[in-house]
Design a protein around this motif. Structure first.
Motif, PDB file in Angstrom:
ATOM      1  N   GLY A  94      25.322  54.457  21.825  1.00 19.39           N
ATOM      2  CA  GLY A  94      24.515  55.053  20.773  1.00 19.39           C
ATOM      3  C   GLY A  94      23.650  56.205  21.259  1.00 19.39           C
ATOM      4  O   GLY A  94      22.806  56.715  20.540  1.00 19.39           O
ATOM      5  N   SER A  95      23.881  56.645  22.499  1.00 20.62           N
ATOM      6  CA  SER A  95      23.089  57.718  23.092  1.00 20.62           C
ATOM      7  C   SER A  95      23.742  59.071  22.839  1.00 20.62           C
ATOM      8  O   SER A  95      24.848  59.333  23.314  1.00 20.62           O
ATOM      9  N   LEU A  96      23.047  59.923  22.125  1.00 25.25           N
ATOM     10  CA  LEU A  96      23.535  61.270  21.888  1.00 25.25           C
ATOM     11  C   LEU A  96      23.627  62.057  23.192  1.00 25.25           C
ATOM     12  O   LEU A  96      24.541  62.864  23.373  1.00 25.25           O
ATOM     13  N   ALA A  97      22.684  61.825  24.094  1.00 25.26           N
ATOM     14  CA  ALA A  97      22.695  62.530  25.377  1.00 25.26           C
ATOM     15  C   ALA A  97      23.977  62.225  26.145  1.00 25.26           C
ATOM     16  O   ALA A  97      24.610  63.129  26.698  1.00 25.26           O
ATOM     17  N   PHE A  98      24.392  60.956  26.177  1.00 23.34           N
ATOM     18  CA  PHE A  98      25.627  60.603  26.877  1.00 23.34           C
ATOM     19  C   PHE A  98      26.842  61.211  26.186  1.00 23.34           C
ATOM     20  O   PHE A  98      27.759  61.694  26.842  1.00 23.34           O
ATOM     21  N   LEU A  99      26.857  61.192  24.867  1.00 22.35           N
ATOM     22  CA  LEU A  99      27.984  61.778  24.144  1.00 22.35           C
ATOM     23  C   LEU A  99      28.090  63.280  24.413  1.00 22.35           C
ATOM     24  O   LEU A  99      29.175  63.809  24.651  1.00 22.35           O
ATOM     25  N   LEU A 100      26.956  63.967  24.382  1.00 21.69           N
ATOM     26  CA  LEU A 100      26.966  65.411  24.650  1.00 21.69           C
ATOM     27  C   LEU A 100      27.347  65.702  26.095  1.00 21.69           C
ATOM     28  O   LEU A 100      28.088  66.650  26.372  1.00 21.69           O
ATOM     29  N   ASP A 101      26.862  64.878  27.023  1.00 21.51           N
ATOM     30  CA  ASP A 101      27.205  65.064  28.431  1.00 21.51           C
ATOM     31  C   ASP A 101      28.708  64.887  28.627  1.00 21.51           C
ATOM     32  O   ASP A 101      29.342  65.635  29.371  1.00 21.51           O
ATOM     33  N   SER A 102      29.292  63.933  27.934  1.00 26.51           N
ATOM     34  CA  SER A 102      30.747  63.742  27.996  1.00 26.51           C
ATOM     35  C   SER A 102      31.476  64.971  27.458  1.00 26.51           C
ATOM     36  O   SER A 102      32.519  65.376  27.986  1.00 26.51           O
ATOM     37  N   GLN A 103      30.916  65.576  26.419  1.00 27.79           N
ATOM     38  CA  GLN A 103      31.541  66.758  25.836  1.00 27.79           C
ATOM     39  C   GLN A 103      31.484  67.965  26.780  1.00 27.79           C
ATOM     40  O   GLN A 103      32.358  68.825  26.739  1.00 27.79           O
ATOM     41  N   VAL A 104      30.458  68.012  27.630  1.00 24.07           N
ATOM     42  CA  VAL A 104      30.386  69.090  28.629  1.00 24.07           C
ATOM     43  C   VAL A 104      31.567  68.968  29.591  1.00 24.07           C
ATOM     44  O   VAL A 104      32.218  69.960  29.920  1.00 24.07           O
ATOM     45  N   LEU A 105      31.848  67.742  30.032  1.00 30.12           N
ATOM     46  CA  LEU A 105      33.009  67.531  30.902  1.00 30.12           C
ATOM     47  C   LEU A 105      34.297  67.919  30.174  1.00 30.12           C
ATOM     48  O   LEU A 105      35.164  68.579  30.738  1.00 30.12           O
ATOM     49  N   LYS A 106      34.405  67.544  28.909  1.00 27.97           N
ATOM     50  CA  LYS A 106      35.585  67.892  28.119  1.00 27.97           C
ATOM     51  C   LYS A 106      35.746  69.416  28.022  1.00 27.97           C
ATOM     52  O   LYS A 106      36.854  69.942  28.158  1.00 27.97           O
ATOM     53  N   ALA A 107      34.651  70.113  27.812  1.00 28.11           N
ATOM     54  CA  ALA A 107      34.699  71.581  27.743  1.00 28.11           C
ATOM     55  C   ALA A 107      35.144  72.168  29.074  1.00 28.11           C
ATOM     56  O   ALA A 107      35.953  73.111  29.105  1.00 28.11           O
ATOM     57  N   ASN A 108      34.650  71.614  30.165  1.00 20.67           N
ATOM     58  CA  ASN A 108      35.051  72.100  31.483  1.00 20.67           C
ATOM     59  C   ASN A 108      36.531  71.841  31.750  1.00 20.67           C
ATOM     60  O   ASN A 108      37.208  72.651  32.386  1.00 20.67           O
ATOM     61  N   LEU A 109      37.033  70.723  31.262  1.00 15.28           N
ATOM     62  CA  LEU A 109      38.471  70.451  31.376  1.00 15.28           C
ATOM     63  C   LEU A 109      39.279  71.493  30.606  1.00 15.28           C
ATOM     64  O   LEU A 109      40.302  71.975  31.082  1.00 15.28           O
ATOM     65  N   ARG A 110      38.797  71.838  29.428  1.00 17.68           N
ATOM     66  CA  ARG A 110      39.505  72.862  28.627  1.00 17.68           C
ATOM     67  C   ARG A 110      39.537  74.191  29.364  1.00 17.68           C
ATOM     68  O   ARG A 110      40.559  74.879  29.376  1.00 17.68           O
ATOM     69  N   ILE A 111      38.416  74.554  29.961  1.00 17.24           N
ATOM     70  CA  ILE A 111      38.358  75.811  30.717  1.00 17.24           C
ATOM     71  C   ILE A 111      39.350  75.776  31.873  1.00 17.24           C
ATOM     72  O   ILE A 111      40.094  76.721  32.102  1.00 17.24           O
ATOM     73  N   LYS A 112      39.368  74.646  32.590  1.00 14.76           N
ATOM     74  CA  LYS A 112      40.262  74.497  33.746  1.00 14.76           C
ATOM     75  C   LYS A 112      41.736  74.568  33.322  1.00 14.76           C
ATOM     76  O   LYS A 112      42.578  75.040  34.075  1.00 14.76           O
TER      77      LYS A 112
END
Length: 149
Positions: A94-112
């Motif tokens: 239920g933590s928005l911070a964890f969800l957003l942090d996960s999305q940062v990793l997802k964005a970095n994967l897309r870039i890679k």
């Protein structure tokens, strides 16, 4: 200091404490660029808590950091697997911070993977949301990443 804390927590058989110690050891190795040692610590942290998931925060952070390590090594499939674990448990937390942090990793994967614009846009969006929600560590993380792109 972490070794002294680990020794004491071992005597007390503190699963939560020991998993956190190994998570912090992993951060130290990660910051010094020793990815293999960092990965060992993150895995050990997960091994300690895997049976009970007594510390959801440690579980999520360990998987996110392992995802970044695998991303840096070019092991995109393993990075995606760690991301999936982190997203699943972030949703449960239920933590928005964890969800957003996960999305940062997802964005970095897309870039890679070569989707630079899509990943860049994701990071910009996360940065705005982190600013609105006043999540400082995500503001810093996204700012640093946007400067690198």
């Amino acid at each position: 200091l972490l070794q002294q804390a680990e020794d004491q927590l071992s005597k007390w058989n503190s699963i939560h404490g020991l998993s956190t110690i190994y998570l912090n050891k992993g951060y130290i190795y990660l910051l010094s660029g020793e990815f293999d040692e960092a990965a060992k610590c993150f895995h050990h942290s997960l091994d300690i808590i895997s049976s009970e998931l007594v510390n959801l925060k440690t579980f999520i952070n360990a998987h996110l950091n392992l995802g970044y390590i695998e991303l840096e090594k070019g092991n995109l499939i393993l990075a995606e697997q760690h991301l999936a674990f982190a997203v699943e448990k972030s949703s449960m937390s239920g933590s928005l911070a964890f969800l957003l942090d996960s999305q940062v990793l997802k964005a970095n994967l897309r870039i890679k993977k070569g989707f630079k614009e899509k990943g860049f846009n994701m990071i910009q969006k996360i940065s705005r949301e982190a600013r609105e929600l006043e999540i400082k560590f995500l503001q810093d993380k996204t700012r640093r990443r946007l400067e690198q792109i």
